[in-house]
Every structure is written in C-alpha cells, then in structure tokens.
Design an enzyme around this catalytic site. Structure first.
Site, short mmCIF file in Angstrom:
data_model
loop_
_atom_site.label_atom_id
_atom_site.label_comp_id
_atom_site.label_asym_id
_atom_site.label_seq_id
_atom_site.Cartn_x
_atom_site.Cartn_y
_atom_site.Cartn_z
N LYS A 91 0.77 -1.28 -0.13
CA LYS A 91 -0.13 0.21 0.00
C LYS A 91 0.83 1.33 -0.17
O LYS A 91 0.62 2.21 -0.65
CB LYS A 91 -0.94 0.05 1.27
CG LYS A 91 -2.08 -1.06 1.19
CD LYS A 91 -3.11 -1.11 2.17
CE LYS A 91 -2.34 -1.28 3.42
NZ LYS A 91 -2.02 -2.71 3.69
N THR A 92 1.83 1.42 0.85
CA THR A 92 2.73 2.52 0.91
C THR A 92 3.57 2.45 -0.50
O THR A 92 3.73 3.87 -0.85
CB THR A 92 3.69 2.35 2.22
OG1 THR A 92 2.93 2.18 3.26
CG2 THR A 92 4.88 3.46 2.18
N ASP B 18 -1.25 6.60 6.30
CA ASP B 18 -1.21 5.21 6.71
C ASP B 18 -2.21 5.02 7.86
O ASP B 18 -2.46 5.94 9.00
CB ASP B 18 -0.08 4.98 6.74
CG ASP B 18 0.37 3.35 6.86
OD1 ASP B 18 -0.69 2.62 6.27
OD2 ASP B 18 1.32 2.76 7.11
N THR C 130 -5.70 -1.51 6.69
CA THR C 130 -5.87 -2.62 6.97
C THR C 130 -7.13 -3.26 7.33
O THR C 130 -7.43 -4.60 7.49
CB THR C 130 -4.82 -3.36 7.99
OG1 THR C 130 -4.93 -2.51 9.33
CG2 THR C 130 -3.38 -2.97 7.46
N ARG D 202 6.32 -8.33 1.85
CA ARG D 202 7.11 -7.98 2.99
C ARG D 202 7.86 -9.11 3.63
O ARG D 202 9.09 -9.04 4.12
CB ARG D 202 6.31 -7.03 3.79
CG ARG D 202 7.17 -6.62 5.08
CD ARG D 202 6.55 -5.72 6.17
NE ARG D 202 5.96 -4.56 5.34
CZ ARG D 202 4.80 -3.81 5.85
NH1 ARG D 202 4.08 -4.32 6.92
NH2 ARG D 202 4.35 -2.88 5.41
#
Length: 351
Positions: free
Chosen positions: A79-80, A124, A173, A232
């Site tokens: 997302k980032t 975020d 999330t 990740r």
C-alpha cells in the site's frame, strides 16, 4: 584538550545520538531500492495496477489532480509503495502521515493548510484517526475547504479556510472501521489481495538481484511457499537466508531450509506464535471451541495480537475456524502439528 575530554562538548552517554555508519546507510539504501518506482516495476496486483494506471492517465490528460484513493488490504502487500508510485508517476510531491499521529482536528488542519497545490497526502492506517479529524476531512476532500472554530461557547466563530487542491491516499488494514461518509468520498478504492507463489518468486528474484545474491529456482520456491502470500515477509526471509548463507558459507535449498528452521518458520509459513496458539488449542482444549481471551492468556499474548496477527492467516489456510462458541482447530491443524488426538488431546473438555 580533545572534545571527548572537554565536559562542555563531550556527549552524555544517556543522550548520545547514534550516527549512521556506512553499513547502515547501505542498508537503508537497500530498503529504498526494494520499493518499485513505477507501476510497470510493481509485481502482482495486476487489476489494481491497471485501475490506477487508468486513473493517473485520465488525470494527466485533463490536467487535474488525481481522485482520492483508498488502498485497503492486509499489511505488507504494497500500500505504501503504491502511494509512492502514484506520486512518482503523476510528478507531484508526496506528504506522508499516519492515522495515530492525527488525534485532534487541529493536527489535520495544520497538515492540510501546509499542502502545496497538487500535493499528494498519504495517511497510513487512516482508520485510526480521531473522529473529529475524520469529520473535518469530509469537507476538505469534497470542497478543498475546512472550517476552523475560533473561541468557545456562544461566542465561537467558524472561519472558512480554502485549501490547495490535493489528492488524499488513505491506507487501511481494516476498511470496515472507516465510517461510510469517509469511505464514500474516495473516488477509487483498491482492494489488495494476497500474492500467489509465482508472484512472490518474481519479487524474490528482483530482491536477490539487488542483494547480489545467487538463488536458484528451488530455493525461491521454498521461500515463496513460506511467505504467507506477503511480499514484505518474502523479502525479510530472503535477507535472513542471505545472512545464513554468508555466515555458514552455504547456498541452495539446504541453506534456505536450515535458515528458516533456525528462525522458526515452518513449511507453511507458521512462526513460533502461530504454532503456540494451535498447540494450546489442541493439547489443552481438545481443538476447541475456546474463547479469544482464554486463548490469549494461555499463550501470554494480547487478545488483539491473536485476533489481528495470528488468526487471519490460520483461518485463510484452513487450520482454524471461528464459531459463535469460539475458535476451533481443524483436522488439518492436528495433522500439521503431528499431534495424535487419541493420545495427546483432551477428551470431554467442557467449556
């Protein structure tokens, strides 16, 4: 007298600042290099990439700021990175903040009023913003304006403040925690999905090239299969494998298996806490049902950690189910942990 001997210039060991070393600089540079810079470089999420590309191309042709974007999905899916790519491909500056940092309407007002025309604001964990800030964001997103209250009580006055046009990118999330009025003001909502093993292998191949690490197909498949569908995690495991190969001067599939065994990552990607939760359910509660709080106390973790970190993956791979009476382990969980229900389970447990 040297600086170290001069009391006026010597650093207090309790407040000394740790300065970056060349090694730490290299590590930070690697972290940045792992993030793709364009949508073409971004691996996976093909549908989301196509949707974002259309949105950016349309905004460019009309010479306007892109619509507000909401990126929803589990942690670690990009997302980032996508927010940074939107800023890069649209040629606009990026401002980064987070929901927990915006706890008052004044915090958001200061942030919004400092934006330059066309700037992209990335928040975020946007679902963790204060409610007063969320309500201020409604007007800012629609009309690029906020109302600032001056004074208190009957003498309070509302002063309108015009904002420069901007694009808000929110990442969450837990999109269900966003209020409907805020969710509806986003022009585009992207739902990121977990990655397939083949996509993770491509992620690993790219990262291995940046690490100057030679890794064969079998080793990539092994890491991808234990990465829980999350880039990740895949990159993190690859770095641990790199460390193991460097220290033990080994490589290949055996090195991967040995490294991941050392870090308690099994063949399904379960870590120590995952297995502890399942083990407690199987050996103390005969597979369940067992309540969340009871389970959390049994493994010495917070209930929120079990619910948000452990359970989603166990449910997704079919080792755990949720019922009105509590959590229940499936037959596959007994087989995976190699626990014999007839000899190791507890029969007749009454919750």
């Amino acid at each position: 007298m040297t600086a170290a001997e001069d009391p006026a210039t010597a650093e207090d060991p309790m407040t000394a600042v740790v300065r970056p070393t060349p090694e730490s600089d290299a590590e930070l540079a690697f972290e940045g290099a792992l993030r793709p810079k364009t949508l073409a470089e971004f691996v996976g999420q093909a549908k989301v990439r196509a949707q974002l590309q259309l949105l950016l191309d349309a905004a460019r042709l009309q010479n306007r700021t892109p619509d507000h974007i909401l990126l929803a999905g589990p942690p670690g899916l990009g997302k980032t990175t996508l927010a940074m790519i939107v800023a890069e491909e649209s040629g606009r500056p990026l401002r980064i903040s987070s929901g927990p940092a915006i706890q008052h309407a004044g915090d958001l007002a200061a942030l919004l009023s400092s934006l330059v025309p066309g700037e992209i604001l990335f928040i975020d964990e946007i679902h963790r913003m204060a409610r007063s800030a969320e309500e201020m964001l409604y007007l800012a997103m629609e009309d690029f304006r906020i109302d600032i209250m001056v004074g208190k009580g009957a003498g309070a006055t509302s002063i309108p403040l015009d904002l420069a046009p901007f694009t808000l990118i929110g990442a969450t999330t837990r999109s269900g925690l966003l209020p409907n009025p805020l969710r509806d003001r986003f022009g585009f909502t992207a739902h990121l999905e977990f990655y397939e093993a083949e996509e993770l292998e491509r992620v690993l191949d790219r990262a291995a090239g940046l690490l100057a690490l030679e890794i064969d197909s079998a080793a990539r498949q092994e890491i991808a299969g234990r990465s829980r569908g999350t880039p990740r995690i895949a990159n993190r495991l690859l770095r641990r494998v790199r460390d193991y190969a460097l220290v033990h001067e080994s490589d290949g599939l055996e090195a991967v298996q040995a490294a991941l065994a050392l870090y308690d990552v099994d063949e399904l990607g379960l870590d120590r806490l995952d297995r502890a939760v399942l083990s407690v359910m199987l050996t103390r509660f005969d597979g369940g049902p067992v309540g969340l709080n009871t389970l959390a106390v049994s493994v010495g973790e917070e209930a929120e950690t079990i619910e948000s970190v452990v359970e989603p993956f166990l449910v997704r791979i079919g080792l755990l189910t949720r019922t009105p009476r509590g959590r229940v382990a499936t037959g596959e969980a007994w087989r995976h942990l190699r626990i014999d229900r007839r000899t190791d389970g507890l029969f007749g447990h009454d919750l």
